[in-house]
Design a protein around this motif. Structure first.
Motif, PDB file in Angstrom:
ATOM      1  N   LYS A  24      39.096 -77.392  28.658  1.00 46.69           N
ATOM      2  CA  LYS A  24      39.539 -77.665  30.037  1.00 46.69           C
ATOM      3  C   LYS A  24      41.051 -77.856  30.120  1.00 46.69           C
ATOM      4  O   LYS A  24      41.663 -77.607  31.145  1.00 46.69           O
ATOM      5  CB  LYS A  24      38.841 -78.921  30.560  1.00 46.69           C
ATOM      6  CG  LYS A  24      39.242 -80.184  29.777  1.00 46.69           C
ATOM      7  CD  LYS A  24      38.628 -81.441  30.356  1.00 46.69           C
ATOM      8  CE  LYS A  24      37.166 -81.603  30.081  1.00 46.69           C
ATOM      9  NZ  LYS A  24      36.803 -81.714  28.640  1.00 46.69           N
ATOM     10  N   ARG A  72      37.252 -80.090  33.902  1.00 45.70           N
ATOM     11  CA  ARG A  72      37.282 -81.256  34.809  1.00 45.70           C
ATOM     12  C   ARG A  72      38.487 -82.098  34.418  1.00 45.70           C
ATOM     13  O   ARG A  72      39.074 -81.874  33.340  1.00 45.70           O
ATOM     14  CB  ARG A  72      35.978 -82.073  34.682  1.00 45.70           C
ATOM     15  CG  ARG A  72      35.717 -82.531  33.259  1.00 45.70           C
ATOM     16  CD  ARG A  72      34.346 -83.166  33.054  1.00 45.70           C
ATOM     17  NE  ARG A  72      34.137 -83.425  31.635  1.00 45.70           N
ATOM     18  CZ  ARG A  72      34.535 -84.525  31.004  1.00 45.70           C
ATOM     19  NH1 ARG A  72      35.128 -85.499  31.669  1.00 45.70           N
ATOM     20  NH2 ARG A  72      34.360 -84.662  29.712  1.00 45.70           N
ATOM     21  N   MET A 131      26.131 -82.940  33.657  1.00 44.31           N
ATOM     22  CA  MET A 131      26.260 -83.559  32.333  1.00 44.31           C
ATOM     23  C   MET A 131      25.585 -84.926  32.354  1.00 44.31           C
ATOM     24  O   MET A 131      25.627 -85.618  33.368  1.00 44.31           O
ATOM     25  CB  MET A 131      27.727 -83.779  31.978  1.00 44.31           C
ATOM     26  CG  MET A 131      28.580 -82.559  32.155  1.00 44.31           C
ATOM     27  SD  MET A 131      30.297 -82.868  31.703  1.00 44.31           S
ATOM     28  CE  MET A 131      30.140 -83.225  29.970  1.00 44.31           C
ATOM     29  N   TYR A 188      23.953 -81.352  28.529  1.00 44.23           N
ATOM     30  CA  TYR A 188      24.649 -80.846  29.714  1.00 44.23           C
ATOM     31  C   TYR A 188      24.290 -79.388  29.902  1.00 44.23           C
ATOM     32  O   TYR A 188      23.839 -78.714  28.971  1.00 44.23           O
ATOM     33  CB  TYR A 188      26.159 -81.059  29.600  1.00 44.23           C
ATOM     34  CG  TYR A 188      26.785 -80.455  28.380  1.00 44.23           C
ATOM     35  CD1 TYR A 188      27.328 -79.187  28.417  1.00 44.23           C
ATOM     36  CD2 TYR A 188      26.829 -81.158  27.184  1.00 44.23           C
ATOM     37  CE1 TYR A 188      27.903 -78.624  27.294  1.00 44.23           C
ATOM     38  CE2 TYR A 188      27.404 -80.613  26.058  1.00 44.23           C
ATOM     39  CZ  TYR A 188      27.934 -79.342  26.122  1.00 44.23           C
ATOM     40  OH  TYR A 188      28.499 -78.788  25.009  1.00 44.23           O
ATOM     41  N   THR A 225      35.507 -82.882  21.555  1.00 45.07           N
ATOM     42  CA  THR A 225      34.564 -81.973  22.213  1.00 45.07           C
ATOM     43  C   THR A 225      35.101 -81.446  23.543  1.00 45.07           C
ATOM     44  O   THR A 225      34.371 -80.776  24.257  1.00 45.07           O
ATOM     45  CB  THR A 225      33.249 -82.720  22.488  1.00 45.07           C
ATOM     46  OG1 THR A 225      33.558 -83.863  23.301  1.00 45.07           O
ATOM     47  CG2 THR A 225      32.599 -83.195  21.201  1.00 45.07           C
TER      48      THR A 225
HETATM   49  O1  PYC Z   1      34.574 -82.080  27.716  1.00 43.48           O
HETATM   50  O2  PYC Z   1      33.466 -81.768  29.537  1.00 43.48           O
HETATM   51  C1  PYC Z   1      33.571 -81.715  28.332  1.00 43.48           C
HETATM   52  C2  PYC Z   1      32.488 -81.137  27.545  1.00 43.48           C
HETATM   53  C3  PYC Z   1      31.299 -80.809  27.983  1.00 43.48           C
HETATM   54  C4  PYC Z   1      30.614 -80.325  26.931  1.00 43.48           C
HETATM   55  C5  PYC Z   1      31.397 -80.357  25.841  1.00 43.48           C
HETATM   56  N1  PYC Z   1      32.554 -80.871  26.245  1.00 43.48           N
END
Ligand code: PYC
Ligand code: FAD
Length: 417
Positions: free
Chosen positions: A371, A82, A277, A284, A367
């Motif tokens: 992406k 995203r 999420m 999520y 985290t």
């Molecule tokens: O960055 O979208 C994120 C994500 C979701 C779960 C871990 N990171």
């Protein structure tokens, strides 16, 4: 690309699968030196090597990986893609990546299974709603798609979602329709094969143990478990181990390393159409093409280099998932795993030159770096090749933690840490 007839596939299967052509070469030993070396064979490192070779003509280069490629966070993440971050700088970086995902399979001639099925971020309180709407407005002002859905619209988009009669009722959601998922291993393998075809040496089981510098402080070589490798340009993409590697060159970064875990259920028929999420309840979920529900939790609350997280963290995430999706209460969880994520104080990455000449770093994705893989790799290659940042990564410096030009994406990072 190799093509196989059905008969030859059958013969290969019956013969114990001997005779497959490896997708990339395994050089017997490293060369004495390279024009550039990337430390870390995850998506960011392999991608950077690919773009260095393809777009900057640097083909005498290597990627050194202490384990196997994709064995770090690239192969451990939940693949949510995203670009709905808050600040202009982030819109530039993450949307650059999101624009590259739809054609990445064609670029690499390797199916990375990008699936723009939509990422929906739930709001459970008035405060959540205000924060989400702020993101929606900021994104749209930057030309990044994001829209606000009522709770009813959120349920229409994701029918298994329970929007009422729960501890944290869903009051609405922000939906980025261009967001989605991709196949994580394929990203590493596709970039590896593409880089190898351009002449890049991919050196697995090659752990960096030291960084040599000359009397001016510039890098000259890496000490590795497969010998000394000379290079005047070294790019570090070592995710959870960045602090350890950078310390070898005397560089201290404002990073904290935490375990982050995820888990998958037994596989079931397609039931879950999108990615959902929830920052507030720390959980999520999406469904893999194999049918498993892919579920993630928050980070552990302590620093660690173990690649596993605490049971109470995943239990907490599962409680939330069961409330939000009561239909999944009787699903069995098949396996869980963890990765180590490097977190910066403003939850934005560092993609930059360092104070050490010839040393570049791409880290601090916390985290959420999967992406960004194609975009990050692309601008990092530019930074290494030109010894100066691409305009897109220019704000993502180390110096911002001293000069105050922070890019505070704590709310957009989505997983609490
Ligand atoms: O960055 O979208 C994120 C994500 C979701 C779960 C871990 N990171
Ligand atoms: P990595 O893939 O970790 O590669 C770094 C490599 O460096 C490793 O292979 C490691 O072995 C190697 N290395 C380390 N030290 C040395 C050394 N001394 N010598 C040689 N090699 C070394 N991001 C998202 O965008 N969406 C998500 O849904 C998402 N979910 C996540 C879920 C989990 C459970 C985890 C752990 C992370 C998640 N992330 C997510 C974050 C994402 O996985 C990372 O930000 C991203 O994969 C980092 O890629 P990388 O190439 O920088 O690092």
């Amino acid at each position: 690309m190799q093509r196989f007839s059905a008969l030859s596939l059958l013969k290969r299967g019956l013969s114990g699968q001997r005779g497959w052509t490896p997708q990339w070469r395994r050089p017997e030993r490293p060369k004495k030196g390279y024009d550039a070396v990337i430390v870390g064979g995850g998506g960011h490192g392999l991608g950077a090597a690919y773009y260095l070779a393809k777009q900057h003509g640097l083909t005498n280069i290597a990627v050194v990986e202490k384990g196997w490629i994709g064995g770090g966070n690239t192969g451990r993440n939940t693949t949510i893609i995203r670009s709905n971050y808050l600040f202009d700088e982030s819109a530039g970086l993450y949307d650059h990546a999101l624009e590259m995902w739809p054609t990445l399979s064609q670029e690499l001639n390797y199916n990375v299974m990008f699936s723009p099925r939509g990422v929906m971020m739930l709001a459970h309180t008035v405060h959540d709603e205000q924060v989400s709407k702020r993101h929606v407005h900021a994104n749209r002002a930057n030309g990044v798609d994001n829209e606000w859905l009522t709770a009813k619209q959120a349920k229409e988009f994701c029918p298994p979602l329970n929007i009422s009669d729960i501890r944290y009722p869903v009051v609405g959601a922000a939906l980025q329709r261009r967001g989605g998922t991709a196949r994580h291993d394929a990203v590493a393998w596709g970039y590896a094969r593409g880089a190898d075809a351009l002449g890049v040496d991919i050196l697995e089981n090659c752990e960096v143990t030291g960084i040599r510098r000359d009397s001016n402080g510039a890098v000259t070589a890496l000490e590795t478990t497969r010998g000394v490798i000379e290079s005047r340009k070294i790019g570090v993409c070592a995710a959870g181990n960045t602090s350890v590697v950078m310390k070898m060159a005397g560089v201290k970064l404002p990073l904290e390393s935490y375990p982050l875990q995820a888990l998958v259920s037994e596989p079931v028929k397609p039931i879950f159409p999108c990615v959902v999420m929830s920052n507030t309840v720390h959980a999520y979920i999406s469904q893999s093409d194999k049918g498993e529900l892919v579920i993630g939790a928050g980070t552990d609350a302590y620093n660690s280099y173990t690649q596993r997280g605490g049971l109470h963290i995943s239990s907490h995430a599962l409680e939330a998932i069961c409330e939000l999706f009561p239909a999944f209460r009787r699903m069995r969880m098949l396996r869980s795993w963890g990765g180590i994520v490097d977190v910066t104080p403003d939850r934005s990455p560092i993609i930059a030159k360092t104070p050490v000449p010839g040393l570049y770093v791409n880290c601090g994705w916390g985290t959420g770096g999967f992406k960004a893989t194609p975009g990050s790799a692309h601008v990092f290659a530019h930074t290494i090749a030109n010894d100066k940042p691409h305009p897109i990564n220019a704000p993502f410096t180390i110096e911002r933690f001293a000069d105050g030009n922070l890019i505070d994406e704590a709310a957009a990072a989505a997983v609490a840490h």
